[in-house]
Write a protein that holds these residues in place. Sequence first.
Motif, PDB file in Angstrom:
ATOM      1  N   GLY A 191      34.829  32.506  45.410  1.00  0.00           N
ATOM      2  CA  GLY A 191      33.660  32.088  44.645  1.00  0.00           C
ATOM      3  C   GLY A 191      32.475  31.762  45.528  1.00  0.00           C
ATOM      4  O   GLY A 191      31.348  32.198  45.268  1.00  0.00           O
ATOM      5  N   SER A 192      32.703  31.006  46.591  1.00  0.00           N
ATOM      6  CA  SER A 192      31.596  30.659  47.492  1.00  0.00           C
ATOM      7  C   SER A 192      31.119  31.881  48.263  1.00  0.00           C
ATOM      8  O   SER A 192      29.927  31.989  48.600  1.00  0.00           O
ATOM      9  N   LEU A 193      32.015  32.832  48.547  1.00  0.00           N
ATOM     10  CA  LEU A 193      31.593  34.066  49.214  1.00  0.00           C
ATOM     11  C   LEU A 193      30.689  34.883  48.293  1.00  0.00           C
ATOM     12  O   LEU A 193      29.642  35.393  48.724  1.00  0.00           O
ATOM     13  N   GLN A 194      31.061  34.998  47.030  1.00  0.00           N
ATOM     14  CA  GLN A 194      30.207  35.708  46.079  1.00  0.00           C
ATOM     15  C   GLN A 194      28.840  35.049  45.966  1.00  0.00           C
ATOM     16  O   GLN A 194      27.802  35.727  46.008  1.00  0.00           O
ATOM     17  N   ARG A 195      28.814  33.738  45.835  1.00  0.00           N
ATOM     18  CA  ARG A 195      27.529  33.029  45.697  1.00  0.00           C
ATOM     19  C   ARG A 195      26.679  33.176  46.947  1.00  0.00           C
ATOM     20  O   ARG A 195      25.458  33.368  46.865  1.00  0.00           O
ATOM     21  N   HIS A 196      27.304  33.071  48.112  1.00  0.00           N
ATOM     22  CA  HIS A 196      26.544  33.169  49.365  1.00  0.00           C
ATOM     23  C   HIS A 196      25.917  34.554  49.510  1.00  0.00           C
ATOM     24  O   HIS A 196      24.747  34.673  49.903  1.00  0.00           O
ATOM     25  N   LEU A 197      26.668  35.589  49.199  1.00  0.00           N
ATOM     26  CA  LEU A 197      26.126  36.938  49.304  1.00  0.00           C
ATOM     27  C   LEU A 197      24.944  37.136  48.360  1.00  0.00           C
ATOM     28  O   LEU A 197      23.945  37.776  48.713  1.00  0.00           O
ATOM     29  N   PHE A 198      25.033  36.576  47.171  1.00  0.00           N
ATOM     30  CA  PHE A 198      23.960  36.764  46.204  1.00  0.00           C
ATOM     31  C   PHE A 198      22.753  35.882  46.515  1.00  0.00           C
ATOM     32  O   PHE A 198      21.614  36.358  46.543  1.00  0.00           O
ATOM     33  N   ASP A 199      23.006  34.617  46.783  1.00  0.00           N
ATOM     34  CA  ASP A 199      21.895  33.685  46.994  1.00  0.00           C
ATOM     35  C   ASP A 199      21.162  33.946  48.316  1.00  0.00           C
ATOM     36  O   ASP A 199      19.945  33.770  48.395  1.00  0.00           O
ATOM     37  N   THR A 200      21.891  34.365  49.332  1.00  0.00           N
ATOM     38  CA  THR A 200      21.301  34.531  50.660  1.00  0.00           C
ATOM     39  C   THR A 200      20.769  35.933  50.891  1.00  0.00           C
ATOM     40  O   THR A 200      19.711  36.119  51.500  1.00  0.00           O
ATOM     41  N   TYR A 201      21.497  36.945  50.396  1.00  0.00           N
ATOM     42  CA  TYR A 201      21.153  38.330  50.715  1.00  0.00           C
ATOM     43  C   TYR A 201      20.777  39.170  49.499  1.00  0.00           C
ATOM     44  O   TYR A 201      20.363  40.324  49.668  1.00  0.00           O
ATOM     45  N   GLY A 202      20.954  38.631  48.315  1.00  0.00           N
ATOM     46  CA  GLY A 202      20.658  39.418  47.127  1.00  0.00           C
ATOM     47  C   GLY A 202      21.637  40.552  46.904  1.00  0.00           C
ATOM     48  O   GLY A 202      21.282  41.588  46.339  1.00  0.00           O
ATOM     49  N   VAL A 203      22.888  40.370  47.333  1.00  0.00           N
ATOM     50  CA  VAL A 203      23.939  41.365  47.144  1.00  0.00           C
ATOM     51  C   VAL A 203      24.984  40.780  46.196  1.00  0.00           C
ATOM     52  O   VAL A 203      25.560  39.725  46.479  1.00  0.00           O
ATOM     53  N   MET A 204      25.214  41.453  45.080  1.00  0.00           N
ATOM     54  CA  MET A 204      26.163  40.959  44.077  1.00  0.00           C
ATOM     55  C   MET A 204      27.490  41.686  44.216  1.00  0.00           C
ATOM     56  O   MET A 204      27.539  42.915  44.255  1.00  0.00           O
ATOM     57  N   VAL A 205      28.574  40.900  44.299  1.00  0.00           N
ATOM     58  CA  VAL A 205      29.941  41.420  44.274  1.00  0.00           C
ATOM     59  C   VAL A 205      30.706  40.637  43.212  1.00  0.00           C
ATOM     60  O   VAL A 205      30.190  39.672  42.644  1.00  0.00           O
ATOM     61  N   LEU A 206      31.950  41.061  42.952  1.00  0.00           N
ATOM     62  CA  LEU A 206      32.780  40.350  41.983  1.00  0.00           C
ATOM     63  C   LEU A 206      33.900  39.641  42.737  1.00  0.00           C
ATOM     64  O   LEU A 206      34.776  40.297  43.329  1.00  0.00           O
ATOM     65  N   ALA A 207      33.875  38.312  42.724  1.00  0.00           N
ATOM     66  CA  ALA A 207      34.839  37.505  43.470  1.00  0.00           C
ATOM     67  C   ALA A 207      36.266  37.801  43.023  1.00  0.00           C
ATOM     68  O   ALA A 207      36.544  37.993  41.836  1.00  0.00           O
ATOM     69  N   GLY A 208      37.179  37.781  43.992  1.00  0.00           N
ATOM     70  CA  GLY A 208      38.556  38.144  43.721  1.00  0.00           C
ATOM     71  C   GLY A 208      39.261  37.252  42.720  1.00  0.00           C
ATOM     72  O   GLY A 208      40.168  37.714  42.015  1.00  0.00           O
ATOM     73  N   HIS A 209      38.882  35.959  42.633  1.00  0.00           N
ATOM     74  CA  HIS A 209      39.597  35.083  41.702  1.00  0.00           C
ATOM     75  C   HIS A 209      39.366  35.498  40.249  1.00  0.00           C
ATOM     76  O   HIS A 209      40.168  35.174  39.373  1.00  0.00           O
ATOM     77  N   HIS A 210      38.275  36.236  39.974  1.00  0.00           N
ATOM     78  CA  HIS A 210      38.070  36.767  38.624  1.00  0.00           C
ATOM     79  C   HIS A 210      39.089  37.857  38.292  1.00  0.00           C
ATOM     80  O   HIS A 210      39.234  38.231  37.123  1.00  0.00           O
ATOM     81  N   LEU A 211      39.760  38.360  39.314  1.00  0.00           N
ATOM     82  CA  LEU A 211      40.708  39.456  39.159  1.00  0.00           C
ATOM     83  C   LEU A 211      42.142  38.982  39.316  1.00  0.00           C
ATOM     84  O   LEU A 211      43.054  39.785  39.501  1.00  0.00           O
ATOM     85  N   GLY A 212      42.334  37.669  39.235  1.00  0.00           N
ATOM     86  CA  GLY A 212      43.663  37.105  39.348  1.00  0.00           C
ATOM     87  C   GLY A 212      44.083  36.768  40.758  1.00  0.00           C
ATOM     88  O   GLY A 212      45.213  36.320  40.983  1.00  0.00           O
ATOM     89  N   ASP A 213      43.222  36.970  41.731  1.00  0.00           N
ATOM     90  CA  ASP A 213      43.540  36.683  43.127  1.00  0.00           C
ATOM     91  C   ASP A 213      43.406  35.183  43.395  1.00  0.00           C
ATOM     92  O   ASP A 213      42.871  34.425  42.572  1.00  0.00           O
ATOM     93  N   ASP A 214      43.883  34.749  44.562  1.00  0.00           N
ATOM     94  CA  ASP A 214      43.791  33.346  44.935  1.00  0.00           C
ATOM     95  C   ASP A 214      42.330  32.933  45.097  1.00  0.00           C
ATOM     96  O   ASP A 214      41.534  33.651  45.710  1.00  0.00           O
ATOM     97  N   GLU A 215      41.986  31.763  44.590  1.00  0.00           N
ATOM     98  CA  GLU A 215      40.597  31.306  44.681  1.00  0.00           C
ATOM     99  C   GLU A 215      40.161  31.054  46.114  1.00  0.00           C
ATOM    100  O   GLU A 215      38.985  31.212  46.448  1.00  0.00           O
ATOM    101  N   ASP A 216      41.100  30.656  46.989  1.00  0.00           N
ATOM    102  CA  ASP A 216      40.713  30.377  48.361  1.00  0.00           C
ATOM    103  C   ASP A 216      40.759  31.615  49.255  1.00  0.00           C
ATOM    104  O   ASP A 216      40.464  31.535  50.444  1.00  0.00           O
ATOM    105  N   ALA A 217      41.123  32.767  48.707  1.00  0.00           N
ATOM    106  CA  ALA A 217      41.108  34.013  49.484  1.00  0.00           C
ATOM    107  C   ALA A 217      39.677  34.491  49.644  1.00  0.00           C
ATOM    108  O   ALA A 217      38.826  34.293  48.768  1.00  0.00           O
ATOM    109  N   LEU A 218      39.402  35.155  50.740  1.00  0.00           N
ATOM    110  CA  LEU A 218      38.053  35.656  51.017  1.00  0.00           C
ATOM    111  C   LEU A 218      37.982  37.146  50.657  1.00  0.00           C
ATOM    112  O   LEU A 218      37.672  38.004  51.486  1.00  0.00           O
ATOM    113  N   ARG A 219      38.270  37.435  49.397  1.00  0.00           N
ATOM    114  CA  ARG A 219      38.323  38.813  48.926  1.00  0.00           C
ATOM    115  C   ARG A 219      37.415  38.991  47.710  1.00  0.00           C
ATOM    116  O   ARG A 219      37.250  38.077  46.912  1.00  0.00           O
TER     117      ARG A 219
END
Length: 421
Positions: A346-374
């Motif tokens: 979640g924080s990786l997704q927010r950082h990419l969007f807020d800092t660089y204007g790049v939107m991705v879909l955080a892995g925890h939305h896909l059932g992955d671990d929330e603390d994973a950096l995917r």
Amino acid sequence: MPEASVWRTSPNLALNQLVAERRAAGDDVVHLGFGESRLPAFAPLAERLARGAGRNAYGPVAGGDDVRRAAAGYFSRRNMPTEADQIVVGPGSKPLLMALQHVLPGDVLLPRPAWNSYAPQARLAGKKAYGVPIPAVCGGIPDPAAVRDVVRDARAAGGDPRIVVLTLPDNPTGTLAPPALVREICAVAEELDLVIVSDEIYRDIVHDPATPFLSPAEVVPHRTVVTNGLSKTLALGGWRVGVCRFPGNSWGREVRDGVISVASEVWSTLAGPMQEVAAHAFSEPPEIRQRLAASARLHGIVARAVHRIMVDAGAICRPPTGGFYVYPDFEPLRAHLASRAVTGSGSLQRHLFDTYGVMVLAGHHLGDDEDALRFKAATSMLYGDTAEQQEQSLAADDPLALPHVAHVLARVEETFTELCR
């Protein structure tokens, strides 16, 4: 009644709306967060849509004879002999998958990670969804050995897992399970008496035409339901055309009748003009086959380019072989990213969007671990901002050399180089 917490907008659709709003406000956003095939509607299909305008009657719930015959031919040409009465068409494969959740008994086993709608659909149908880790080689199929363990433990605890969902090729990893693994999960389904729902919406986006594709419907046809559609392969997401193939046995007919019953109360029938489109697309005249091949080639070239960017930045990432996604893991850079307050998806997704204007879909939305950096990066939105640019990308010998493609890929590369530096 479902609890209030169930009612939330699907995260990929919510992110897509956010990007649209930010772009409307003048922000320069690179959109990697939504799995849309960003190509123009193919002109022959637009002509069929106009020709079908006169199909304004409701028609049969399962679909007209012409579209069901065409879809049966489509599956038969892919080594799944099919009759028209095994086919139901609907407004996208998504509602067909939802109807299956209402008709098929038992709880659901999902690959982990998996497309973000499978688990919510199960919950909305009153089922429990069990996430099962994917094997190292690919996504889209839960590890067969782990399936045995999860089913045993769940049944011992009073659970009732009876359905396993597969995605071939996979969303979110952009990989295609090899035939040996498909056979292995089919053997487990036989052993544990599991129904297989095979989501093959990306079936015609295999990057290398020589790559073998094995559907579970070829191995265990008596227990496999297949869904597909035109959203991804022919870039018709907004037109909403889906198809479901049922086994030809008595059980398959019972499930088909259940889906038709749900359809009759929810969407009545696929819109007539879309049936006209689908009948033509599924009949696969030469121009459709050429369009499919060109699209798959473009998707593969750009997905591999984004994969290289992620790996060069320090991520672990399965090489994409189908669809238009990559699923990088930035675990090797955890300490560095923690210095930027990035500690999970979640924080990786927010950082990419807020800092660089790049939107991705955080892995925890896909059932992955929330603390994973995917996260999932959809690469199919990078072909240009106009229909003209997108057609140029589709026709180019080297789409990466086109200025509009090269520019956005350079922006992605700069982002991840800076993030990981």
